[in-house]
Design a protein around this motif. Sequence first.
Motif, mmCIF file in Angstrom:
data_model
loop_
_atom_site.group_PDB
_atom_site.id
_atom_site.type_symbol
_atom_site.label_atom_id
_atom_site.label_comp_id
_atom_site.label_asym_id
_atom_site.label_seq_id
_atom_site.Cartn_x
_atom_site.Cartn_y
_atom_site.Cartn_z
ATOM 1 N N ALA A 205 -25.015 48.966 -22.590
ATOM 2 C CA ALA A 205 -24.905 48.942 -24.187
ATOM 3 C C ALA A 205 -24.684 49.647 -25.587
ATOM 4 O O ALA A 205 -24.898 49.578 -26.498
ATOM 5 C CB ALA A 205 -26.542 49.281 -24.039
ATOM 6 N N LEU A 206 -23.531 51.135 -25.163
ATOM 7 C CA LEU A 206 -22.858 50.852 -26.018
ATOM 8 C C LEU A 206 -21.278 50.432 -26.290
ATOM 9 O O LEU A 206 -20.880 50.687 -25.130
ATOM 10 C CB LEU A 206 -23.371 52.330 -25.544
ATOM 11 N N ILE A 207 -21.210 49.781 -27.418
ATOM 12 C CA ILE A 207 -19.788 49.554 -27.518
ATOM 13 C C ILE A 207 -19.145 49.740 -28.414
ATOM 14 O O ILE A 207 -19.120 50.304 -29.884
ATOM 15 C CB ILE A 207 -20.817 48.322 -28.424
ATOM 16 N N ILE A 208 -17.841 49.619 -27.983
ATOM 17 C CA ILE A 208 -16.361 50.724 -28.973
ATOM 18 C C ILE A 208 -15.758 48.988 -29.313
ATOM 19 O O ILE A 208 -15.144 48.341 -28.482
ATOM 20 C CB ILE A 208 -15.821 51.211 -27.980
ATOM 21 N N PRO A 209 -15.303 49.322 -30.322
ATOM 22 C CA PRO A 209 -15.338 48.033 -30.544
ATOM 23 C C PRO A 209 -13.475 48.075 -31.531
ATOM 24 O O PRO A 209 -12.979 49.725 -31.636
ATOM 25 C CB PRO A 209 -15.554 47.347 -32.454
ATOM 26 N N TYR A 210 -12.177 47.509 -30.861
ATOM 27 C CA TYR A 210 -11.050 48.071 -31.489
ATOM 28 C C TYR A 210 -10.490 47.064 -32.931
ATOM 29 O O TYR A 210 -10.563 46.140 -32.609
ATOM 30 C CB TYR A 210 -10.151 47.656 -30.532
ATOM 31 N N TYR A 218 -11.197 43.208 -30.118
ATOM 32 C CA TYR A 218 -11.194 43.759 -29.024
ATOM 33 C C TYR A 218 -12.764 44.344 -28.629
ATOM 34 O O TYR A 218 -13.220 45.038 -29.839
ATOM 35 C CB TYR A 218 -9.936 44.620 -28.130
ATOM 36 N N LEU A 219 -13.312 44.303 -27.701
ATOM 37 C CA LEU A 219 -14.994 44.454 -27.451
ATOM 38 C C LEU A 219 -14.936 45.684 -26.080
ATOM 39 O O LEU A 219 -14.252 45.101 -24.794
ATOM 40 C CB LEU A 219 -15.862 44.460 -27.895
ATOM 41 N N GLN A 220 -15.428 46.837 -25.692
ATOM 42 C CA GLN A 220 -15.495 47.842 -24.720
ATOM 43 C C GLN A 220 -16.662 48.888 -25.050
ATOM 44 O O GLN A 220 -17.136 48.609 -25.457
ATOM 45 C CB GLN A 220 -14.359 48.908 -24.792
ATOM 46 N N PHE A 236 -14.672 45.785 -19.953
ATOM 47 C CA PHE A 236 -13.882 44.850 -21.574
ATOM 48 C C PHE A 236 -13.749 43.448 -20.925
ATOM 49 O O PHE A 236 -14.813 42.825 -19.988
ATOM 50 C CB PHE A 236 -12.551 45.722 -20.436
ATOM 51 N N LEU A 237 -13.536 42.942 -21.982
ATOM 52 C CA LEU A 237 -13.909 41.420 -22.309
ATOM 53 C C LEU A 237 -13.203 40.806 -20.953
ATOM 54 O O LEU A 237 -12.345 41.154 -20.325
ATOM 55 C CB LEU A 237 -13.266 41.125 -23.132
ATOM 56 N N ASN A 238 -13.724 40.013 -20.830
ATOM 57 C CA ASN A 238 -12.873 38.877 -19.859
ATOM 58 C C ASN A 238 -12.023 38.011 -20.145
ATOM 59 O O ASN A 238 -12.380 37.436 -20.844
ATOM 60 C CB ASN A 238 -14.089 37.965 -19.327
ATOM 61 N N ASN A 239 -10.490 37.679 -19.725
ATOM 62 C CA ASN A 239 -9.927 37.796 -19.715
ATOM 63 C C ASN A 239 -8.975 38.047 -21.194
ATOM 64 O O ASN A 239 -8.449 36.343 -21.219
ATOM 65 C CB ASN A 239 -9.445 35.746 -19.617
#
Length: 357
Positions: A205-210, A218-220, A236-239
Amino acid sequence: MNVLDELNQVSILQIAEDLGLDVKRHRMVCPFHEDDTPSLVLYPHTNSFYCFGCAKTGNGISLYSEIKKMDIKSTIQEMAVEYISDFQQNKNFTKKKIPTSNLFDVAEIRRIQAKEKPTEEIHSQIYESFRDFCLQQKSNELSQKALDYLKQRGFTEKTIKEFRLFAIKDYTEVTWYLKQRFSTLDLQESGLYNQRNNLIFYSHALIIPYYREGRIVYLQGRVIGKPPEGTNRYCFLNNQPLTLFNADVLKKTKTGETVYITEGAFDCMRLVQEGKTAVSLGTANIFKREWAKLFKRVNVVFYLDNDKAGHKAAEELEKIFTHFNISCTRKNLPESYKDVNEYYTGRLGSNEQLGMF
Ligand SMILES: [Zn+2]
């Protein structure tokens, strides 16, 4: 440009067509599993493919070799003849006597093919809608938990705001919201939704945006606190190709300035909080050679995790950077600390201990 670079420029759509595959709107019936719907998606912007049915993934070269059932060496030779116009006349390929082991090393192919391509506009729109929806929802127990967790890890509110971290406050609502706004295909291609059409950050639930130039690329996701048995701390994001975290800072650095390269985003955030310049790789396992060029003018310090993977990665990275003539050194953590953030928190104490909140 070497043969592999050139072949990686060949459009995967062209390759699929030449292989006689039936592609419609970048999709086709997957030849790698029993498939009755077109589950395999071709991504022209990265020249890669991914099957939403069997999770098979690869690039133009691997698609060619799989379909033709040829080994990678013969594939590259055949493709070179077919796609590189001056290949026959250009004897460089054989003249240079590039050692076979170098030229056909799979890791090398992967590194080269993982070229930095701009994130598709639609993907950034999805990521940003996701962020905006989460941010405009009222704070609740979950977002408070996320904030408390970050503070306990030693982060100040200023740092949390600066890196624009956010939390999923209501999984069902945001899942539904994005489905209303975007097509299933776009959501899946963005890597934010899985093949069952669910948002991938169910436990994270904690999102780290790039960010790159102000846009999310990108999001993690991270589990808040300690992950339950069988769940990874990160998602990590799929593909989607991983990109550097905090890379925009490299544009503002002065020649000769020290830039730290860390493994985790939290380590990078922590160094920035301590007044240093840092970027992070996201994971120790991936480094794209193209990234090295971003560090040409600066003094690189590798500050990776205190474990086997971290030590190995630091060694590999030193080789790559030295190859590009970039000055670099390695910084090791004291024995008892596993990563940079833990080191600073352990050394300085958490904010609560410092009485900052
Ligand atoms: Zn498949």
